[in-house]
Motif scaffolding. Structure first.
Motif: not given
Length: 183
Positions: A86, A123-125, A156-158, A160, A170
């Protein structure tokens, strides 16, 4: 090693000076008088994902005069390094602060709980998380020294190719040592 020793000696001297000057005001017990009370705290520690943390928080509220303090607070929590890639990110917690000092003396053990939400900058959360921080320690005059356990639960955001693929719970656990100045 020498720098750590000097910082420790200076901190002890500052605590002793503050305790003596506080006692000269005629107060034995910080939360023994009803009315406004506030604090500023600094904590350092380690999260359980192999990262270091630094927190700077403030809380303002009401002392009921029997050892109980209730207030609201905010601050900044920085996770310096994280083992899962992270990197450095910050959280701004907004919390209710509850503290109880047990003994009507200048030196008193306490328990405390901060409970609320944290606003993430990573950003990923998702932007909001659950924030809980119980602690135990000792009040020495106007200072408090304690051990804090901080629990932050986020999602958490995944993503793609610009599309949200999944959400995963998380948990960030932290163990911290903190020093607080109470006013």
């Amino acid at each position: 090693m020498k720098k750590t020793f000097k910082i420790t000696i200076c901190t002890i001297a500052l605590l002793l000076f503050a305790s003596v000057s506080y006692a000269q005001d005629g107060h034995k017990f910080l939360y023994g008088k009803p009315g406004y009370a506030g604090n500023i705290s600094f904590a350092i520690g380690k999260d359980f994902i192999q990262g270091s943390t630094v927190d700077l928080l403030t809380s303002h509220g009401y002392s009921f005069g029997n050892g109980l303090y209730l207030g609201m607070g905010t601050g900044l929590s920085v996770n310096l390094v994280s083992g899962d890639g992270i990197g450095t990110f910050m959280t701004v917690p907004i919390f209710a602060d509850m503290k109880y000092s047990f003994i009507d003396r200048r030196v008193s053990p306490f328990i405390a709980l901060k409970a609320g939400i944290g606003m993430y900058t990573a950003y990923d959360y998702l932007p909001l998380c659950l924030y809980l921080a119980p602690s135990v320690g000792i009040d020495i005059g106007r200072f408090s020294i304690g051990i804090n356990y901080v629990y932050e639960r986020n999602t958490a955001r995944v993503v793609e190719s610009g599309d949200l693929v999944s959400l995963t719970a998380k948990i960030f656990d932290k163990l911290q040592f903190g020093v607080t100045y109470n006013f």
